[in-house]
Design a protein around this motif. Structure first.
Motif, mmCIF file in Angstrom:
data_model
loop_
_atom_site.group_PDB
_atom_site.id
_atom_site.type_symbol
_atom_site.label_atom_id
_atom_site.label_comp_id
_atom_site.label_asym_id
_atom_site.label_seq_id
_atom_site.Cartn_x
_atom_site.Cartn_y
_atom_site.Cartn_z
ATOM 1 N N ASN A 106 5.827 -7.060 -6.001
ATOM 2 C CA ASN A 106 6.816 -7.704 -6.634
ATOM 3 C C ASN A 106 6.453 -7.815 -8.264
ATOM 4 O O ASN A 106 6.834 -8.689 -9.097
ATOM 5 C CB ASN A 106 6.892 -9.178 -6.249
ATOM 6 N N TYR A 107 5.624 -6.700 -8.761
ATOM 7 C CA TYR A 107 5.343 -6.657 -10.281
ATOM 8 C C TYR A 107 6.471 -6.545 -10.867
ATOM 9 O O TYR A 107 7.448 -5.642 -10.733
ATOM 10 C CB TYR A 107 4.296 -5.509 -10.445
ATOM 11 N N SER B 22 1.124 -5.335 -7.187
ATOM 12 C CA SER B 22 1.536 -3.701 -6.659
ATOM 13 C C SER B 22 1.486 -3.982 -5.234
ATOM 14 O O SER B 22 0.255 -4.325 -4.778
ATOM 15 C CB SER B 22 0.927 -2.827 -7.183
ATOM 16 N N GLY B 23 2.295 -3.568 -4.207
ATOM 17 C CA GLY B 23 2.317 -3.448 -2.862
ATOM 18 C C GLY B 23 1.258 -2.952 -2.334
ATOM 19 O O GLY B 23 0.928 -1.693 -2.481
ATOM 20 N N ASN B 24 0.311 -3.661 -1.250
ATOM 21 C CA ASN B 24 -0.527 -2.831 -0.603
ATOM 22 C C ASN B 24 -1.060 -3.558 0.500
ATOM 23 O O ASN B 24 -1.205 -4.741 0.503
ATOM 24 C CB ASN B 24 -1.984 -3.019 -1.737
ATOM 25 N N VAL C 226 1.894 0.999 -2.880
ATOM 26 C CA VAL C 226 2.332 1.631 -3.815
ATOM 27 C C VAL C 226 1.822 2.508 -4.819
ATOM 28 O O VAL C 226 0.914 2.202 -5.373
ATOM 29 C CB VAL C 226 3.328 0.655 -4.523
ATOM 30 N N LEU C 227 2.144 3.660 -4.901
ATOM 31 C CA LEU C 227 1.657 4.607 -6.091
ATOM 32 C C LEU C 227 2.888 4.934 -7.057
ATOM 33 O O LEU C 227 4.027 4.082 -7.195
ATOM 34 C CB LEU C 227 1.105 6.021 -5.513
ATOM 35 N N GLU D 210 1.411 6.562 2.521
ATOM 36 C CA GLU D 210 1.097 6.010 3.760
ATOM 37 C C GLU D 210 -0.327 6.586 4.136
ATOM 38 O O GLU D 210 -0.794 7.542 3.409
ATOM 39 C CB GLU D 210 2.162 6.427 4.852
ATOM 40 N N ASP D 211 -1.104 5.564 4.824
ATOM 41 C CA ASP D 211 -2.697 6.330 5.258
ATOM 42 C C ASP D 211 -2.302 5.952 6.731
ATOM 43 O O ASP D 211 -2.562 4.785 7.321
ATOM 44 C CB ASP D 211 -3.805 5.486 4.786
ATOM 45 N N PRO D 212 -1.908 6.989 7.683
ATOM 46 C CA PRO D 212 -1.969 6.622 8.885
ATOM 47 C C PRO D 212 -3.494 6.302 9.464
ATOM 48 O O PRO D 212 -4.242 6.573 8.955
ATOM 49 C CB PRO D 212 -1.535 7.890 9.477
ATOM 50 N N PRO D 213 -3.338 5.848 10.561
ATOM 51 C CA PRO D 213 -4.538 5.622 11.285
ATOM 52 C C PRO D 213 -5.820 6.695 11.297
ATOM 53 O O PRO D 213 -5.297 7.837 11.866
ATOM 54 C CB PRO D 213 -4.466 5.209 12.663
#
Length: 265
Positions: free
Chosen positions: A128-129, A138-140, A170-171, A177-180
């Motif tokens: 929501n920045y 920033s979304g994380n 968010v970049l 994404e960082d999958p498992p």
């Protein structure tokens, strides 16, 4: 569907987001608070004395509510010069918050995992920045667990630890994404199952929905943790604080919570 109402989303976070960025990331260590403090000082006290000229000290803190305990971290600073260790309702785990004005470093738990204490970092912040007001975040969302394991050799270098990571953030180009992943040095370790089971939705159209707040909460629940419930922390109203003792610390730039949230100049 992707999150549209971030104000509603924040209500799901610890203390409904009122203590962001302090509560953006929470570290959990599978040991009691005193053991956590002892291990951290054993490995960092020498460098603290070398850099600042005096040792860090440990002091007990008390508070009727979680917010009372977090207030001991104030003021916030650029570096994490105060670390607050709180017992939790699960006696196997201790939580750690720091006074970094942008929130606890996302890698602050890693060294404890290397030193033999199972260590987890739980991160959840809304996207929501507002560039105009400079308010928001920033979304994380991330689950990052580091623990000891049998020696193995990724990239021709022996390791005795492994990291289990899953998340979305968010970049500059949007959600990433960082999958498992279970491994080290960017190398997946074969034959290792993700320790909290299935918490990833590969079929979701939006990347941010592949690892949701509900996925993160479920992963933590499977570890015996409730990171978003204030009553999970310090059930007896106490904690331990590690802090610097040198005079320079009071001369370094500091922020109130409201300033760190850009609600005050």
């Amino acid at each position: 569907m992707p999150v549209r109402d971030w104000d509603a989303y924040i209500k799901n976070l610890l203390l409904e987001g009122r203590w962001l960025p302090v509560t953006r990331s929470v570290a959990f260590f599978q040991a009691d608070p005193q053991t956590c403090v002892d291990v951290m000082l054993e490995h960092t006290q020498h460098n603290a004395v070398k850099r600042f000229g005096s040792p860090r000290k440990v002091k007990p803190v008390e508070g009727a509510e979680l917010t009372d305990l977090l207030a001991h971290l104030l003021p916030l600073q650029a570096e994490e010069h105060r670390k607050l260790f709180l017992p939790t309702a699960n006696p196997e785990w201790t939580a750690m918050f720091t006074n970094a004005h942008l929130g606890t470093d996302l890698g602050a738990h890693v060294a404890m995992g290397w030193w033999g204490v199972r260590a987890l970092m739980v991160t959840d912040s809304p996207n929501n920045y507002d560039r105009r007001t400079r308010q928001g975040f920033s979304g994380n969302r991330e689950f990052s667990l580091v623990e000891k394991c049998d020696p193995w050799t990724p990239r021709a270098r022996e390791r005795d630890h492994i990291a289990h990571v899953v998340g979305v953030k968010v970049l500059e180009g949007g959600w990433a994404e960082d999958p498992p992943f279970s491994g080290a040095d960017g190398v997946q370790r074969e034959g290792v199952e993700f320790p909290v089971g299935e918490v990833w939705d590969e079929t979701a159209r939006s990347k941010q929905d592949r690892f949701t707040h509900e996925h993160l909460a479920l992963a933590c629940e499977r570890m015996g943790l409730r990171p978003f419930d204030a009553d999970f922390y310090a059930p007896d109203g106490w904690g331990l604080m590690i802090e610097r003792t040198d005079a320079d610390v009071d001369r370094e730039r500091s922020w109130t919570l409201a300033q760190a949230r850009h609600e005050e100049p």
